[in-house]
Design an enzyme around this catalytic site. Structure first.
Site, PDB file in Angstrom:
ATOM      1  N   LYS A  29       0.859  -1.183   0.000  1.00 56.61           N
ATOM      2  CA  LYS A  29       0.000   0.000   0.000  1.00 56.61           C
ATOM      3  C   LYS A  29       0.892   1.229   0.000  1.00 56.61           C
ATOM      4  O   LYS A  29       1.862   1.299   0.741  1.00 56.61           O
ATOM      5  CB  LYS A  29      -0.903   0.022   1.234  1.00 56.61           C
ATOM      6  CG  LYS A  29      -1.877  -1.140   1.329  1.00 56.61           C
ATOM      7  CD  LYS A  29      -2.711  -1.042   2.602  1.00 56.61           C
ATOM      8  CE  LYS A  29      -3.655  -2.224   2.739  1.00 56.61           C
ATOM      9  NZ  LYS A  29      -4.439  -2.149   4.003  1.00 56.61           N
ATOM     10  N   VAL A  35      -1.418  -2.293  -4.346  1.00 56.45           N
ATOM     11  CA  VAL A  35      -0.958  -3.284  -5.313  1.00 56.45           C
ATOM     12  C   VAL A  35      -1.352  -4.667  -4.815  1.00 56.45           C
ATOM     13  O   VAL A  35      -1.056  -5.040  -3.672  1.00 56.45           O
ATOM     14  CB  VAL A  35       0.563  -3.204  -5.531  1.00 56.45           C
ATOM     15  CG1 VAL A  35       1.003  -4.229  -6.567  1.00 56.45           C
ATOM     16  CG2 VAL A  35       0.969  -1.802  -5.973  1.00 56.45           C
ATOM     17  N   LYS A  54      -2.466  -2.891  -9.866  1.00 53.80           N
ATOM     18  CA  LYS A  54      -2.400  -1.655  -9.098  1.00 53.80           C
ATOM     19  C   LYS A  54      -3.719  -0.916  -9.231  1.00 53.80           C
ATOM     20  O   LYS A  54      -4.209  -0.698 -10.344  1.00 53.80           O
ATOM     21  CB  LYS A  54      -1.250  -0.767  -9.590  1.00 53.80           C
ATOM     22  CG  LYS A  54      -1.028   0.480  -8.728  1.00 53.80           C
ATOM     23  CD  LYS A  54       0.242   1.210  -9.141  1.00 53.80           C
ATOM     24  CE  LYS A  54       0.510   2.415  -8.249  1.00 53.80           C
ATOM     25  NZ  LYS A  54       1.771   3.104  -8.598  1.00 53.80           N
ATOM     26  N   ASP A 152      12.517   9.013 -10.635  1.00 55.16           N
ATOM     27  CA  ASP A 152      12.182   8.417  -9.334  1.00 55.16           C
ATOM     28  C   ASP A 152      12.990   7.155  -9.088  1.00 55.16           C
ATOM     29  O   ASP A 152      12.485   6.183  -8.525  1.00 55.16           O
ATOM     30  CB  ASP A 152      10.686   8.115  -9.266  1.00 55.16           C
ATOM     31  CG  ASP A 152      10.188   7.971  -7.824  1.00 55.16           C
ATOM     32  OD1 ASP A 152      10.878   8.471  -6.901  1.00 55.16           O
ATOM     33  OD2 ASP A 152       9.124   7.361  -7.613  1.00 55.16           O
TER      34      ASP A 152
END
EC number: 2.7.11.1
Length: 408
Positions: A29, A35, A54, A152
């Site tokens: 989470k 997910v 997801k 990211d």
């Protein structure tokens, strides 16, 4: 040349039929969604092959925008004629008035953060680092040639496939750039920009020196709030007018300064990641977000022992000027030429038969039954939880403390 995919390109993604799938468990989470590990209970051909689903609620304009963009990136990766083996593909997707849902292949090995921390000394050997970094370089190179800056990169976003090879995940913070082959600086859109006046104010606050970071293993925090002004984000409008994206320990100097940034932010993050794999901690972590950013701007990475090919790679990636950083001119080609990667067959990375870590198969969990994802979503909407969200993709059964690596 990037490695060839192990299988032919997939057909266009299908519509995700939530009536025919059941969730076996929750994989994780996060702030934006949940997910699930799921399987198809109708189709006999795929019922034995689990996949990850997801689900992201449409709670704000920002979450809606990011979910749509992530699905779009996955769709581009899936129909690409030169599909990359270290990037995911979109199996199917679905949109309702309340949420988005999409399916991608399940990576049974968890994430690189868990794997790193499970090692006895919390670090990887040089050969293991070479294996993982080489595959990550190829994944980033593929994204960059598509005109996408990842933005990211961190251990939690690097998943381990059943084969032992890596897969990047979570593309909601990525950005499409106009000129993929010759990156040019751009100014972020209003959602991602840091106010320059506040950035200059922050620069005046930092001291010219930074304390030596002696902290232990990190728990990453998302740097999705303004580092200068700690005002709470207004989620009602879905806008974050003075924010930027990334994880604070991985954010590049140009992002902190509020300058325009391009693909070079990914090469900076690769340097931080490689350092963390080598030492078990990131090079610029401070006691606070402010100190961390000060270290990123002012401090040079510290290395133990004599310089070597690995530390040379890290130093070149962690050059604070993005115009002088390794990879800024010719992209991944500059990185592949370094001595640390001497002897690496870049076109045969997927042919390595014994990667450093091969996950244990968990076929015992793939049983009939499960629970309905939509019913679970409704429970989450109606039942407030006081517990903090758990990290994504860190199943506790994936690897144990003494899981050995197979050197290559």
């Amino acid at each position: 040349m990037e490695p060839s995919p192990s299988s032919p390109p997939s057909s266009p993604p299908e519509i995700l039929d939530l009536d025919s799938i059941k969730a076996l468990k929750i994989l994780g989470k996060g702030a934006t969604g949940t997910v699930f590990l799921a399987h198809d209970v109708v189709s006999t051909s795929s019922s034995s092959s689990p996949f990850a689903v997801k689900l992201v609620p449409k709670s704000s304009a920002s979450s809606l925008r990011r979910a749509r963009w992530e699905i779009e990136v996955l769709r581009r990766l899936s129909v690409d004629s030169n599909q990359n083996p270290f990037l995911p593909r979109l199996l199917a997707s679905f949109e309702s008035p309340e949420y988005f849902a999409w399916a991608v292949p399940y990576c049974s090995g968890g994430d690189l953060n868990v794997l790193l921390h499970r090692q006895n000394d919390g670090v990887f050997s040089s050969s293991v680092i070479r294996f993982y970094v080489a595959e990550i370089v190829c994944a980033l190179e593929h994204l960059h040639t598509m005109g996408i800056a990842y933005r990211d990169l961190k251990p939690e976003n690097i998943l381990i496939q059943q084969s032992g090879h890596v897969t990047l995940t979570d593309f909601d913070l990525s950005r499409s750039l106009k000129k993929p082959l010759r990156p040019h600086f751009y100014q972020p859109d209003p959602e991602l920009i840091i106010d320059r006046k506040k950035s200059r104010s922050f620069s005046r606050l930092i001291s010219p020196t930074a304390e030596k970071n002696k902290t232990g293993l990190k728990k990453t925090r998302s740097a999705r709030v303004n580092p200068i002004n700690r005002r709470k984000t207004s989620f009602s409008s879905g806008e974050r007018s003075n924010s930027f994206v990334g994880t604070d320990e991985y954010v590049s100097p140009e992002v902190i300064r509020g300058d325009g940034h391009d693909f070079a932010v990914d090469w900076w993050a690769l340097g931080v990641l490689t350092y963390e794999m080598m030492y078990g901690e990131t090079p610029f972590k401070g006691k606070s977000k402010k100190e961390t950013f000060r270290n990123v701007l002012m401090k040079e990475p510290e290395f133990a022992g004599k310089p070597n090919d690995l530390t040379d790679l890290i130093r070149r990636l962690l050059v604070k000027d993005p115009n002088r950083r390794l990879g800024c001119h010719r992209g991944a080609a500059e990185i592949k030429e370094l001595a640390f990667f001497a002897g690496v067959r870049w076109d045969l990375l997927t042919e390595v038969l014994r990667p450093p870590f091969i996950p244990l198969r968990d076929d015992g969990e793939l049983t009939v039954g499960g629970f309905d994802i939509r019913e679970h979503f409704e429970k989450l909407r109606t039942t407030p939880s006081s517990a903090p969200p758990s990290p994504l993709r860190s199943p506790p059964h994936v690897c144990r403390k003494n899981d050995p690596f197979i050197e290559f």
